[in-house]
Every structure is written in structure tokens, then in C-alpha cells.
Design an enzyme around this catalytic site. Sequence first.
Site, PDB file in Angstrom:
ATOM      1  N   GLU A  50      45.443  34.764  22.300  1.00  0.00           N
ATOM      2  CA  GLU A  50      44.329  34.986  23.236  1.00  0.00           C
ATOM      3  C   GLU A  50      44.882  34.923  24.665  1.00  0.00           C
ATOM      4  O   GLU A  50      45.815  34.145  24.935  1.00  0.00           O
ATOM      5  CB  GLU A  50      43.300  33.862  23.033  1.00  0.00           C
ATOM      6  CG  GLU A  50      42.226  33.752  24.092  1.00  0.00           C
ATOM      7  CD  GLU A  50      41.415  32.445  24.008  1.00  0.00           C
ATOM      8  OE1 GLU A  50      41.985  31.395  23.608  1.00  0.00           O
ATOM      9  OE2 GLU A  50      40.215  32.491  24.317  1.00  0.00           O
ATOM     10  N   ASN A 113      36.466  38.161  27.385  1.00  0.00           N
ATOM     11  CA  ASN A 113      37.684  37.636  26.764  1.00  0.00           C
ATOM     12  C   ASN A 113      37.911  38.533  25.547  1.00  0.00           C
ATOM     13  O   ASN A 113      37.162  38.450  24.570  1.00  0.00           O
ATOM     14  CB  ASN A 113      37.463  36.166  26.369  1.00  0.00           C
ATOM     15  CG  ASN A 113      38.739  35.504  25.892  1.00  0.00           C
ATOM     16  OD1 ASN A 113      39.689  36.189  25.499  1.00  0.00           O
ATOM     17  ND2 ASN A 113      38.767  34.176  25.904  1.00  0.00           N
ATOM     18  N   LYS A 130      35.092  38.348  22.774  1.00  0.00           N
ATOM     19  CA  LYS A 130      34.803  36.997  22.271  1.00  0.00           C
ATOM     20  C   LYS A 130      33.324  36.657  22.389  1.00  0.00           C
ATOM     21  O   LYS A 130      32.729  36.814  23.467  1.00  0.00           O
ATOM     22  CB  LYS A 130      35.626  35.979  23.058  1.00  0.00           C
ATOM     23  CG  LYS A 130      35.552  34.550  22.541  1.00  0.00           C
ATOM     24  CD  LYS A 130      36.531  33.692  23.326  1.00  0.00           C
ATOM     25  CE  LYS A 130      36.574  32.261  22.847  1.00  0.00           C
ATOM     26  NZ  LYS A 130      37.589  31.463  23.618  1.00  0.00           N
ATOM     27  N   GLU A 148      34.935  29.010  30.332  1.00  0.00           N
ATOM     28  CA  GLU A 148      34.810  30.384  29.831  1.00  0.00           C
ATOM     29  C   GLU A 148      33.387  30.910  29.998  1.00  0.00           C
ATOM     30  O   GLU A 148      33.195  32.101  30.230  1.00  0.00           O
ATOM     31  CB  GLU A 148      35.227  30.450  28.355  1.00  0.00           C
ATOM     32  CG  GLU A 148      36.715  30.209  28.156  1.00  0.00           C
ATOM     33  CD  GLU A 148      37.159  30.516  26.751  1.00  0.00           C
ATOM     34  OE1 GLU A 148      37.726  29.627  26.092  1.00  0.00           O
ATOM     35  OE2 GLU A 148      36.945  31.646  26.291  1.00  0.00           O
ATOM     36  N   CYS A 174      39.899  32.606  19.270  1.00  0.00           N
ATOM     37  CA  CYS A 174      39.891  31.179  19.539  1.00  0.00           C
ATOM     38  C   CYS A 174      38.668  30.418  19.040  1.00  0.00           C
ATOM     39  O   CYS A 174      38.543  30.202  17.844  1.00  0.00           O
ATOM     40  CB  CYS A 174      40.110  30.919  21.017  1.00  0.00           C
ATOM     41  SG  CYS A 174      40.788  29.289  21.264  1.00  0.00           S
ATOM     42  N   ASN A 199      44.022  29.714  22.427  1.00  0.00           N
ATOM     43  CA  ASN A 199      44.592  28.779  23.410  1.00  0.00           C
ATOM     44  C   ASN A 199      43.764  27.510  23.243  1.00  0.00           C
ATOM     45  O   ASN A 199      42.602  27.483  23.677  1.00  0.00           O
ATOM     46  CB  ASN A 199      44.402  29.259  24.855  1.00  0.00           C
ATOM     47  CG  ASN A 199      45.286  30.429  25.275  1.00  0.00           C
ATOM     48  OD1 ASN A 199      45.708  30.504  26.406  1.00  0.00           O
ATOM     49  ND2 ASN A 199      45.547  31.369  24.388  1.00  0.00           N
TER      50      ASN A 199
HETATM   51  N1  ING Z   1      39.681  26.934  23.205  1.00  0.00           N
HETATM   52  C1  ING Z   1      39.223  25.842  22.403  1.00  0.00           C
HETATM   53  C2  ING Z   1      39.049  26.209  20.942  1.00  0.00           C
HETATM   54  O1  ING Z   1      37.960  26.483  20.458  1.00  0.00           O
HETATM   55  C3  ING Z   1      37.658  23.986  22.099  1.00  0.00           C
HETATM   56  C4  ING Z   1      37.992  25.186  22.937  1.00  0.00           C
HETATM   57  C5  ING Z   1      38.612  23.054  21.735  1.00  0.00           C
HETATM   58  C6  ING Z   1      36.371  23.815  21.675  1.00  0.00           C
HETATM   59  C7  ING Z   1      38.261  21.964  20.945  1.00  0.00           C
HETATM   60  C8  ING Z   1      36.005  22.730  20.884  1.00  0.00           C
HETATM   61  C9  ING Z   1      36.960  21.795  20.521  1.00  0.00           C
HETATM   62  O2  ING Z   1      40.065  26.159  20.266  1.00  0.00           O
HETATM   63  C10 ING Z   1      39.173  28.197  23.336  1.00  0.00           C
HETATM   64  N2  ING Z   1      39.832  29.012  24.183  1.00  0.00           N
HETATM   65  O3  ING Z   1      38.185  28.574  22.742  1.00  0.00           O
END
Ligand code: ING
Length: 313
Positions: A50, A113, A130, A148, A174, A199
Amino acid sequence: MSGEKRRLRVAAAQLGPVQIKDERASVVRRMVALLEGAARSGCELVVFPELALTTFFPRYYYENLADVDVFFERAMPNETTLPLFDRAKELGVGFYLGYAELADEGNGVKRYNTSILVDRSGHIVGKYRKIHLPGFAEYRPGKLNQLEKRYFEVGNLGFPVWRTMGGVAGMCICNDRRWPETYRVMGLQGVELLLIGYNTASVNHAADEPAHLRMFHNHLTMQAGAYQNGTWVVASAKAGKEDGHGLIGGSCIIAPTGEIVARTYTEEDDLAIADCDLALCDYIKSTVFDFVRHRRIEHYRLITERTAAIAPD
Ligand code: ING
């Protein structure tokens, strides 16, 4: 489809960190090197992360959206990414590329995205934007930010699949991989090869949780999605410390059985490679998850009619 080759060698091409000062051209050179390494190992398809071309900028607050536009691409391919497209076509390797898209489709400038799927002849087969945008639209001082919702619109292309590379391929990005609906909508279109870039911060912006859960949840959600829909999943991380902010690795290739068949153990530019026999999807789709025999959609209405959970009083 009968007789057409149903087995292809695929690479999850993990990228190490991209610092905010790094030029896109230097990242593209790294991606071409990964592509060539994958091609030398016989790969026909490579999955990049991503937002592969830049640092994970949604971790930063920008008052004016004009200041965040430096991270967006106005066309794809473009002058900076053309070397990747040209080299891939030369090598006969398809690829998934995640990037920040600035689109003007007649209804004003929109920011998404985005990921694209390019086939072995260099043709852009499909685009995905996304849908599940994590985090917050507002800046939270003194906290880890994930903005985001501030910088991207919700994707407007749904979860499409395409018949290409000898099978049925789909994409997501993601946070999408954490939601079962993502896999099921593509599962209901017969997806056999689901490509994901991510990411994922090493520290959860949303909750103070034990560090080991980052990787556990990363693999748990994709293994479940692969198995419950009888599809291969190829997932590629941007990993490592970006200006001090950690991103997890764990790029992997998951079989329709839900088993991880290849993964990275670094947080650098790295390749996880596996032979994906798409015929392996068939036994899952025709036994335990034979949708037509087992699903009871007359009982699932809440899934599309209700957004928030409502518990009884
Ligand atoms: N990053 C993270 C993901 O879903 C996240 C955001 C991390 C949400 C941990 C909830 C818990 O892997 C992106 N870019 O979506």
C-alpha cells in the site's frame, strides 16, 4: 479456462521503510530490483505494498490538503513510475501497486488510497480504491495519529474481481483485510487470488495493546479470509522505521486452506515467494465453503442493513 495453466509463481515484494525525504525515483529503483529478483526466481506476479511510493504520510497532520498533495500521483503510470512498468513488461511479470491517487473524474478533485493490477503484458487490468479507512478525520494532539479519513475519500469502485493471470484476481488495501465482508464480497465473485498491500504501524493508534498482537491480528484476519472463501492471499508490507515510526513486516502468501506457505522475517526490502496452484481453491469452494449448498442468506440481512451493533436492553 479448462486446460489453461492454473499454477503461477507469485512474490510478495515487501518494501523496507521509505523516509519522508526519500525521492520516489529511489523507491522505484528498489521496486525494480525486487521485481528483477522475483523474475529471476521465476515469478509471474509481484505484489507491492500500500502507498508504496512514499512514506506513510497519514501518520502526519497537514492543516491544508494542498500540503498533502505532494504524496499523490495525478496519473499512473507517470514519469517516475514508468521504469517499473517498462521493466515489468520486459520481464513479462504482472504486479499490484498501491499508491495515493489524485483523481479528477468531472466531479471535482478526489483523493483515494488506490491499488492497480497490471498483467504480464503491462496492461492495467483493474483498479481498487480503499473502502475501510481506519483512524480519525480529526487530528488528536499528543496521540499517535492515523488520518486516512482526513486525506482519502471512501473508495467508490466496490470490491471488483478480474479474470486474469489464469484465474480470478481481486484486490484490497490494508485495513480492508481486517473486515470479513471484504473477502466475502470477492468470494461471492469466485476470487482465487486476493492481493493486499499494507502499512501497519507497530503501535496501534486505536488501543494500547501488547506488541505481539500486531502480527497475530495481521495474519489471523488474512488466514481466516483465505480459508472462509477458498482463495489464495498474497500480502505485502511496507515495513521498518520511517522517520522513527515503526511499521510491521510479516508479508506472506496464504493458501486457500488458510496456511501461511511463505513469509518474510525482516523489515527490509524482501521477497516471499510461493507457487500458487489455483486448483487448490476448488476443494475448499466445493466442500466446507460450498456457498450454494451451505449459505443461508435469508438469515444474514442484518449484515447489510445495520452499521452499528445494537445489543438488547
Ligand atoms: N493501517 C492499519 C491496519 O489496518 C490499523 C490501521 C492498525 C487499524 C491496527 C486497526 C488496528 O493495518 C492501515 N493503513 O490501514
